[in-house]
Each structure stands twice: as C-alpha cells, then as structure tokens.
Design an enzyme around this catalytic site. Sequence first.
Site, short mmCIF file in Angstrom:
data_model
loop_
_atom_site.label_atom_id
_atom_site.label_comp_id
_atom_site.label_asym_id
_atom_site.label_seq_id
_atom_site.Cartn_x
_atom_site.Cartn_y
_atom_site.Cartn_z
N ASN A 1 19.36 12.35 27.24
CA ASN A 1 18.68 13.09 26.17
C ASN A 1 19.49 14.29 25.72
O ASN A 1 19.63 14.55 24.52
CB ASN A 1 17.31 13.57 26.67
CG ASN A 1 16.29 12.47 26.79
OD1 ASN A 1 16.48 11.36 26.30
ND2 ASN A 1 15.18 12.76 27.43
N ARG B 1 15.56 -1.12 15.02
CA ARG B 1 16.38 -1.34 16.22
C ARG B 1 15.94 -2.67 16.82
O ARG B 1 14.76 -2.87 17.09
CB ARG B 1 16.17 -0.23 17.25
CG ARG B 1 16.50 1.18 16.74
CD ARG B 1 16.41 2.20 17.88
NE ARG B 1 16.34 3.55 17.38
CZ ARG B 1 17.39 4.30 17.04
NH1 ARG B 1 18.59 3.77 17.12
NH2 ARG B 1 17.24 5.54 16.61
N ARG C 1 20.17 5.54 13.92
CA ARG C 1 21.19 6.29 14.64
C ARG C 1 21.57 5.63 15.97
O ARG C 1 20.72 5.26 16.77
CB ARG C 1 20.70 7.72 14.90
CG ARG C 1 21.74 8.62 15.54
CD ARG C 1 21.23 10.04 15.60
NE ARG C 1 21.16 10.63 14.28
CZ ARG C 1 20.17 11.45 13.88
NH1 ARG C 1 19.18 11.72 14.68
NH2 ARG C 1 20.19 11.96 12.67
N HIS D 1 11.82 2.79 8.17
CA HIS D 1 11.41 2.97 9.56
C HIS D 1 10.11 2.23 9.87
O HIS D 1 9.73 2.12 11.04
CB HIS D 1 11.26 4.47 9.84
CG HIS D 1 11.14 4.83 11.28
ND1 HIS D 1 9.97 5.30 11.84
CD2 HIS D 1 12.05 4.78 12.28
CE1 HIS D 1 10.17 5.55 13.12
NE2 HIS D 1 11.42 5.24 13.42
N TYR E 1 8.33 1.55 26.67
CA TYR E 1 7.68 2.38 25.64
C TYR E 1 6.23 1.93 25.47
O TYR E 1 5.95 0.74 25.38
CB TYR E 1 8.38 2.23 24.29
CG TYR E 1 9.71 2.93 24.15
CD1 TYR E 1 10.51 3.21 25.26
CD2 TYR E 1 10.19 3.30 22.90
CE1 TYR E 1 11.73 3.84 25.12
CE2 TYR E 1 11.42 3.93 22.75
CZ TYR E 1 12.18 4.20 23.85
OH TYR E 1 13.40 4.81 23.71
N ARG F 1 4.20 14.13 22.66
CA ARG F 1 5.11 13.91 23.78
C ARG F 1 6.30 14.87 23.76
O ARG F 1 6.68 15.43 24.76
CB ARG F 1 5.63 12.48 23.75
CG ARG F 1 6.52 12.11 24.95
CD ARG F 1 7.35 10.88 24.67
NE ARG F 1 8.49 11.18 23.81
CZ ARG F 1 8.99 10.36 22.91
NH1 ARG F 1 8.41 9.20 22.70
NH2 ARG F 1 10.03 10.70 22.18
N HIS G 1 4.91 6.48 23.08
CA HIS G 1 5.61 6.28 21.82
C HIS G 1 4.68 5.93 20.65
O HIS G 1 5.08 6.03 19.50
CB HIS G 1 6.66 5.17 21.99
CG HIS G 1 7.67 5.11 20.89
ND1 HIS G 1 7.69 4.10 19.95
CD2 HIS G 1 8.69 5.93 20.58
CE1 HIS G 1 8.69 4.31 19.11
NE2 HIS G 1 9.32 5.41 19.46
#
Length: 719
Positions: free
Chosen positions: A61, A383, A413, A443, A476, A572, A600
């Site tokens: 992270n 993704r 990214r 997204h 997740y 979160r 998530h």
Amino acid sequence: MDIPKPSGPEILSEGFAPARQRYFNRELSWLAFNERVLAEARNPEYPLLERLRFLSISGSNLDEFIMIRVAGLAGQANRGIEARSIDGKTPSQQLTEIRRRVKALDLAQQAALADLRGLLAKRGIEIADGKALRPDVLRHLRRYFVEQISPVITPQAIDPAHPFPFVANLGMGVLFNLTRKADEAALVEMVLIPSAIPRFVRIPGDEAIFVSIEDVIRLSADLLFPGFRVEGSGVFRVLRDSDIEVEEEAEDLVRYFRSAIQRRRRGRVILLELDGDFDPDAEQLLRQQLGLRGAFITKTGGLLGISALSAIVEEDRPDLKFESFSPRYPERVLEHDGDCFAAIREKDMVVHHPYESFEVVVDFLRQAAADPAVVSIKQTLYRAGHQSPVIAALIAAAEAGKSVTAVVELKARFDEEQNLHWANQLERAGVQVIYGFVDWKTHAKVSMVVRREEEGFRTYCHFGTGNYHPVTTKVYTDLSFFTADPKLGRDAARLFNFVTGYVQPVRTELLSISPLDLRETLYRHIDREIENARKGRPAGIWAKLNSLTEKAIIDRLYEASAAGVQVELVIRGNCCLRAGVAGLSENIRVKSIIGRFLEHSRIWAFANGYALPSARARVFISSADAMSRNLDRRVEALVPIRNRTVHDQVLEQVLLASLLDTEQSWALAPDGTYTRMKKQGEAGFNCHTYFMNNPSLSGRGAALAGWSVPKLTLRKGAL
C-alpha cells in the site's frame, strides 16, 4: 464529448469554520488507514502468517501511495502549483507532513517485522538477517548463488568510463566498495537485482529458513569479485513516479498507453530507500546520479521492500493461517440445475463475495456463450487479472458467432499492460473492443446478456461493486446483483451506448450514471432526509464506502447532521469528513472495518421517512465511491434495489452487520484518530464470521428454507 460537470449549491459557507477544522486531509487520512492495516500485523488474535500478510500489504500500500499520490504532490510542488487540498494545505505543506508520517510508518513496519521474526522463529519459520547463519546454510547459499544467481546478474563498475546504470521502478541493487588486492586500487561496483529472481531463498528442509536475495549476493561477494577485498556494501531500492496522465490530443489510446507504460518505468525518482549502514560516499553517489530533487530518502535497519514478505506467507503452514474457508455456491441456482438464467428469471438475486462464489458470475457468462438462444453480450472490464475466466467466456461467445462487445479500460492503474493484452486477445477472437472515453475511466461493473425467448428478447444484467477479477474476488467483499428487470435492462443498454457511441441518454428509468446524474441522485436523497428531519419524521442515512473525500457530499452530510439526520458511515479507507464535532457533525458516526477480508462494496441506504432498517428504505449499490473522480471523471453506476428479498439482504444483513461489527472496527474520533472498538479479550460481533457461517437471503433456495439465519437487530444505542 463535452458534458457539463454537475454542480450543486454549497451547503455550508466557508465562513462557518476554517477548512482545517471542517475536513481531514485526504493523504494523511489514507496514511491513517494504512496504519490500521499495519496494526493488524500486531494483532495477537491473528495467526502469525496472517499477521505477516498484513505487514506485507501495508508495505505494498505504501509503495503505491508514494508512486502515485506523493509523486503527484511532488510534481505540483516542483512546478510551483499552489492548488490547496480540501483542508487548505499547499502541496509543499502536505509533503512535509507526509514525510514525517511515512518515516514513522516505516519505523513501525520494521518494529512489527522484528517482533514477527522472533515469534515465527519459535514456530519453525526463520526470516534470517544474513549475519548469523549456520555453516550448512551458508554452503547451500553459495552453491545456489553459483548455479542460480550468478548467471543472471551483471556487476557494473561505477567510474567515468562506465555510464551510470538505469535503475527501474521498484528496482533494488547492491553497491560494493572494493579494493583490488593486486594494487590496492579502490573500485565501486553496482549489482542490480533482476525482478525475475525470487526475493527470498528458502533453504531445503523441514525447518523453513528464508534468506533475502540481497543477503545471498552480499554473502557471495568473494565469488562475484575474485581478487578484490570487500570494504563495505549497501542495499538500495528506488520508487519512481508511476502515474500515467492521458493527453486529450492522444489520437490512438492503444499506442499511447504502450508508450506510456515504458515511460512509467523511467519516471522521476520519488523515494530512495537505503539500508541503515549504507556507506555515506555511496549514498552521495546515488543522490547525484539518480537526480533526487525533492525525493524522499529513508534509511532503515531492517528489510527494504516490506511488500516482498508476501512470498513467505505462501509457506505451507495451515496452522499459522486463518482456518480455510470455501465460498458457497448460491443454492437457488443449484435448484435450477445450475441454470443461471432460470434462477434470475424467477427473481432478482444478489451474490455476496467472497462468502458466495464468484464462479456464479463466470457461469453466467459461460452459459451465455454456450446458449444458442443468447444473441448478444456486452461487458465492461476494468481489472480482469492474469488468468481470466471472464475473458475466456467472452472469447468463446464470439467464436460461437454471438455479438460480443467488451469495454476495456486502458487507464486502470497498474493494469494497463494486462488490459492491452486482453484487448488484443479479444479482438483476435472477433469481440468488438471499445476503449471508452479519453478523459474518463469506465469504472462501472456491468454485464448485459440479451436472450431470445418465447415472449421475445429478454435482457439479463449483472451489476457489481467490484472487478471481474478471479483473485481479488476471493478476498474482497463485494456484491454481484443479477436481474432480468426490463427497466434496468434498458438502462444498461443506454449505459453501453453512452460509452461505446457517446450517445448520452436523455433519461434513465432506474439507473443513475456518473458523470451524468449520479451525483444529483445522491444529493436528492440526502436532501429528502434533511427535509424529513425538519418535519419531525424519522430520518437516517447509512452508507458503506471505500473512500469519502468529495467536499460537496461531505457538506451535504454536515447539513443533514445539523438538521437531525442520524448518519452512520462505514468508510474503509480515507475519510475527509470530521465526525462527532459539536455544531458541525454531532449526528454523524464513522467507522472503518479492517479484517480478514477487504471491505469493498459500496452501499447507500436512506430512511425515506421510516426508522432504519426498514422495508421502505431506499437502498442502492454502486461501483462509485464518494470521490470527485468517481462522480465527475468516471463512468459509474448507482443501482436501486427494489426486490424485497435482495433489499432485506443488502440492508438488514450486509449493511447492518457492518454497522454492528465491533471485532474488526475502528471508530473515528473528532480529532482524526482511530480507536479499536473491541478491547482485547472482550466478546464482540464479527461481521466476517457471521457471513461465513450463514447463507445469504436471496441466494438460498428451498433446501435451506428451514435454515435459521440469525436475524440482526438494531438495539437502542448499538450504533
């Protein structure tokens, strides 16, 4: 396509309180989140290898934070840009505070590693430091060096005759100060460590001994430099600016990103990490050659690149990990002989990952690919991972002659290269690949399948809060909503037309889409709660998000608090809203859940004139967080939940359990600090354990009709 950015009125004037008293800094809030992740590495109630996993995650992270967020601020500071953050700080002021917090975080990571090293050694796993190894271990390492490492590394002299070698992003190397024995001449040599070499060498045997690759190289220096005396050595690691900015005039996105990925590997150095005893002269050499203007430089007495510890977590020691868990497959689909379309046609259904298997999402697409009645599939891909069954299903559908459209987001990214690969594979199979908007990311997580049935064409949709990624879906917590609602089907078609053909929908029937009207939908429901509170009716807002940083949303929540609306937030990660401040947010509570699974899912619930939780509450799931990028610069979806069973599951099971959790929850105080809600040794409620042990409401079939799922209740004062 130029669409005006939505704008809303300022809820509270800036004169109400200085910005620093109204908002938390986004970057410092993110660092506070990573401190909570690191705290799990010191949680004595977790198995040791799971604690090591949390330590590794905190390192990963932090690397990404530095490569993206710190790099962006450093770029602004270098160009003299004085754009202020939500709390009124300039880039330079933020960087000063970030440096201090990053240094403290690095020290805390190394302290956690030192503790875990001792605890793991007692359980038969040794993370050696290379300074006190047994003779048999040293013999193995030297043999390993000769056979496995020496052929792939290249010592490079550092002198005027040799250009300074390029150090790639995330690259590690060792600098050696040498003296040639023949004439006592001094020499500096650099050995860059190829990324393909495993970071740790495991010594064969029942006892697990791990030695870092940099220590193996240092211990074998006499083999690498015969005829030289090693006077000293030092390990370093480099992080570079890794953000990719898309230029509006980019004519070919594919070609642009192929070039941009190469440029990213050579981005400006943002962080130079050095081991604690790094030679001062060698450090000065690196400073000069790497061009470190404004870069962070850290020295540590421990391990560089904490994220690499994830390799040790894979050691086969189930006794040092969480008890294994196998996700359920929705029983209601099984009752229809595994036919996803029959189950969805019967009624809407939500699948709660990772407690319920992501395989049902893959099966939805696989069945669509094989079903002769299916005529069209449309799919967004943000993704998809390296081994993607979703991609395979889309390829199979195209090869079967179906019309298949895939919206592949090149700007995801760190997944840009993988997405380019998948786009190429899909196009080869005959899939129509669309890259969406140049300046907005797509997204939204949407699948749309059109099937020919007796009554005519029927559209089946999947709306998700997470990615179509087979690995992350195992850790997740996300929601997959399946529906054959004709209104949502028509709205999904409008969303795809918007992305593929820039055809902005005149209106939608149920779906809200950013950057068109998602923001306004949230405004409208918050305002309705404010109005209800002022009229003396029950008013409340519950939300579960990854991030809350959007100023206008925060200001509206402040106004809701002032009107008496009870606001309960599960955020979160970074949260710029100050909760529990008298006269500003006394009716707002914020908590963060950090545990075995990564929270998530994005959920909003509005009381709608009835005390929460209520069957009359308005409930939505979304792909969007409450961030300006999600509301203004991304294509996102906000989906209303109207089916009664799904509504109950999302509101009274998923959302309420998150609000009731104490074992994994941290409460946000008005001063920005987070405190664990459960004290060590106390009994508490663990939402992850609850979900692992109980079936979902919409996914269970008649076979589990008699299963007594513990109903969660909101006791007075529980929140």
